[in-house]
Design a protein around this motif. Structure first.
Motif, PDB file in Angstrom:
ATOM      1  N   UNK A   7       0.487  -1.098  -0.171  1.00 52.50           N
ATOM      2  CA  UNK A   7      -0.052  -0.314   0.005  1.00 52.50           C
ATOM      3  C   UNK A   7       0.880   1.029   0.305  1.00 52.50           C
ATOM      4  N   UNK A   8       2.017   1.345   0.883  1.00 60.87           N
ATOM      5  CA  UNK A   8       2.676   2.510   0.618  1.00 60.87           C
ATOM      6  C   UNK A   8       3.087   2.497  -0.446  1.00 60.87           C
ATOM      7  N   UNK A   9       3.467   1.639  -1.244  1.00 60.41           N
ATOM      8  CA  UNK A   9       4.555   1.863  -2.174  1.00 60.41           C
ATOM      9  C   UNK A   9       3.724   2.698  -3.349  1.00 60.41           C
ATOM     10  N   UNK A  10       2.407   2.053  -3.357  1.00 67.18           N
ATOM     11  CA  UNK A  10       1.120   1.556  -4.378  1.00 67.18           C
ATOM     12  C   UNK A  10       1.238   3.134  -4.211  1.00 67.18           C
ATOM     13  N   UNK A  11       0.794   3.715  -2.849  1.00 69.02           N
ATOM     14  CA  UNK A  11      -0.049   5.474  -2.140  1.00 69.02           C
ATOM     15  C   UNK A  11       1.247   6.744  -3.385  1.00 69.02           C
ATOM     16  N   UNK A  12       2.690   6.066  -2.595  1.00 77.39           N
ATOM     17  CA  UNK A  12       3.635   6.762  -3.311  1.00 77.39           C
ATOM     18  C   UNK A  12       3.677   6.817  -4.527  1.00 77.39           C
ATOM     19  N   UNK A  13       3.726   6.336  -5.093  1.00 77.69           N
ATOM     20  CA  UNK A  13       3.763   6.215  -7.303  1.00 77.69           C
ATOM     21  C   UNK A  13       2.643   7.357  -7.374  1.00 77.69           C
ATOM     22  N   UNK A  14       1.024   6.782  -6.862  1.00 81.23           N
ATOM     23  CA  UNK A  14      -0.250   7.402  -7.451  1.00 81.23           C
ATOM     24  C   UNK A  14      -0.050   8.214  -6.553  1.00 81.23           C
ATOM     25  N   UNK A  15       0.934   9.131  -5.553  1.00 81.04           N
ATOM     26  CA  UNK A  15       0.451  11.069  -4.825  1.00 81.04           C
ATOM     27  C   UNK A  15      -0.656  10.838  -3.889  1.00 81.04           C
ATOM     28  N   UNK A  16      -1.344   9.294  -3.795  1.00 80.94           N
ATOM     29  CA  UNK A  16      -2.680   9.433  -2.834  1.00 80.94           C
ATOM     30  C   UNK A  16      -2.132   8.745  -1.093  1.00 80.94           C
ATOM     31  N   UNK A  17      -2.987   9.778  -0.253  1.00 81.48           N
ATOM     32  CA  UNK A  17      -3.151   8.934   1.583  1.00 81.48           C
ATOM     33  C   UNK A  17      -2.101   7.403   0.622  1.00 81.48           C
ATOM     34  N   UNK A  18      -2.251   6.571   1.975  1.00 77.77           N
ATOM     35  CA  UNK A  18      -2.331   4.773   1.747  1.00 77.77           C
ATOM     36  C   UNK A  18      -3.570   3.933   2.363  1.00 77.77           C
ATOM     37  N   UNK A  19      -4.459   5.997   2.741  1.00 77.02           N
ATOM     38  CA  UNK A  19      -6.002   4.641   2.820  1.00 77.02           C
ATOM     39  C   UNK A  19      -6.760   4.536   1.561  1.00 77.02           C
ATOM     40  N   UNK A  20      -6.452   5.726   1.286  1.00 82.22           N
ATOM     41  CA  UNK A  20      -7.279   6.061  -0.383  1.00 82.22           C
ATOM     42  C   UNK A  20      -7.026   4.566  -1.611  1.00 82.22           C
ATOM     43  N   UNK A  21      -5.707   4.187  -1.282  1.00 75.59           N
ATOM     44  CA  UNK A  21      -5.238   2.436  -1.786  1.00 75.59           C
ATOM     45  C   UNK A  21      -6.266   1.755  -1.635  1.00 75.59           C
ATOM     46  N   UNK A  22      -6.138   1.849  -0.538  1.00 74.78           N
ATOM     47  CA  UNK A  22      -6.706   0.435   1.031  1.00 74.78           C
ATOM     48  C   UNK A  22      -8.444   0.369   0.355  1.00 74.78           C
ATOM     49  N   UNK A  23      -9.207   1.899   0.077  1.00 72.82           N
ATOM     50  CA  UNK A  23     -10.745   2.227  -0.045  1.00 72.82           C
ATOM     51  C   UNK A  23     -10.613   1.233  -1.716  1.00 72.82           C
ATOM     52  N   UNK A  24      -9.867   1.817  -2.004  1.00 73.98           N
ATOM     53  CA  UNK A  24      -9.798   1.813  -4.393  1.00 73.98           C
ATOM     54  C   UNK A  24      -9.352   0.053  -4.034  1.00 73.98           C
ATOM     55  N   UNK A  25      -8.908  -0.740  -3.882  1.00 75.50           N
ATOM     56  CA  UNK A  25      -8.217  -1.659  -3.426  1.00 75.50           C
ATOM     57  C   UNK A  25      -9.911  -2.509  -3.050  1.00 75.50           C
ATOM     58  N   UNK A  26      -9.910  -2.471  -1.794  1.00 74.92           N
ATOM     59  CA  UNK A  26     -11.336  -2.903  -1.107  1.00 74.92           C
ATOM     60  C   UNK A  26     -12.634  -2.651  -2.765  1.00 74.92           C
ATOM     61  N   UNK A  27     -13.021  -1.561  -2.910  1.00 77.79           N
ATOM     62  CA  UNK A  27     -13.856  -1.659  -4.206  1.00 77.79           C
ATOM     63  C   UNK A  27     -13.565  -2.225  -5.258  1.00 77.79           C
ATOM     64  N   UNK A  28     -12.268  -2.779  -5.416  1.00 79.44           N
ATOM     65  CA  UNK A  28     -11.537  -4.201  -6.822  1.00 79.44           C
ATOM     66  C   UNK A  28     -12.236  -5.798  -5.785  1.00 79.44           C
ATOM     67  N   UNK A  29     -11.778  -5.596  -4.511  1.00 81.39           N
ATOM     68  CA  UNK A  29     -12.376  -7.094  -4.551  1.00 81.39           C
ATOM     69  C   UNK A  29     -13.998  -7.117  -3.718  1.00 81.39           C
ATOM     70  N   UNK A  30     -15.155  -5.828  -3.981  1.00 83.97           N
ATOM     71  CA  UNK A  30     -15.949  -6.180  -3.608  1.00 83.97           C
ATOM     72  C   UNK A  30     -17.053  -6.663  -5.016  1.00 83.97           C
TER      73      UNK A  30
END
Length: 69
Positions: A7-30
């Motif tokens: 998550x931290x690496x993804x968030x850094x590359x996308x320049x978003x907060x790590x929680x934003x990445x977690x939320x997006x991945x959660x939506x994919x898993x849904x």
């Protein structure tokens, strides 16, 4: 997907907060049939994203074409 769920690496590359990445991945898993913890599930999502990107590309000389960079 390129960062193996780190998550931290993804968030850094996308320049978003790590929680934003977690939320997006959660939506994919849904999505039905999506398991990002399974290598085949991750591959299926990557292929779907690639197919979608390819479908968005048109010939550069066609009217109204979009290029994906």
């Amino acid at each position: 997907m390129d960062h193996g769920g780190r998550t931290v690496d993804v968030a850094r590359e996308l320049t978003v907060h790590p929680n934003t990445d977690l939320n997006r991945m959660g939506r994919l898993e849904d999505l039905p049939g999506t398991d990002l913890n399974d290598p085949q599930g991750r591959l299926e999502v990557q292929l779907a994203l690639l197919i979608d990107a390819i479908g968005q590309v048109t010939h550069p000389y066609e009217r109204g074409s979009r290029r994906v960079s």
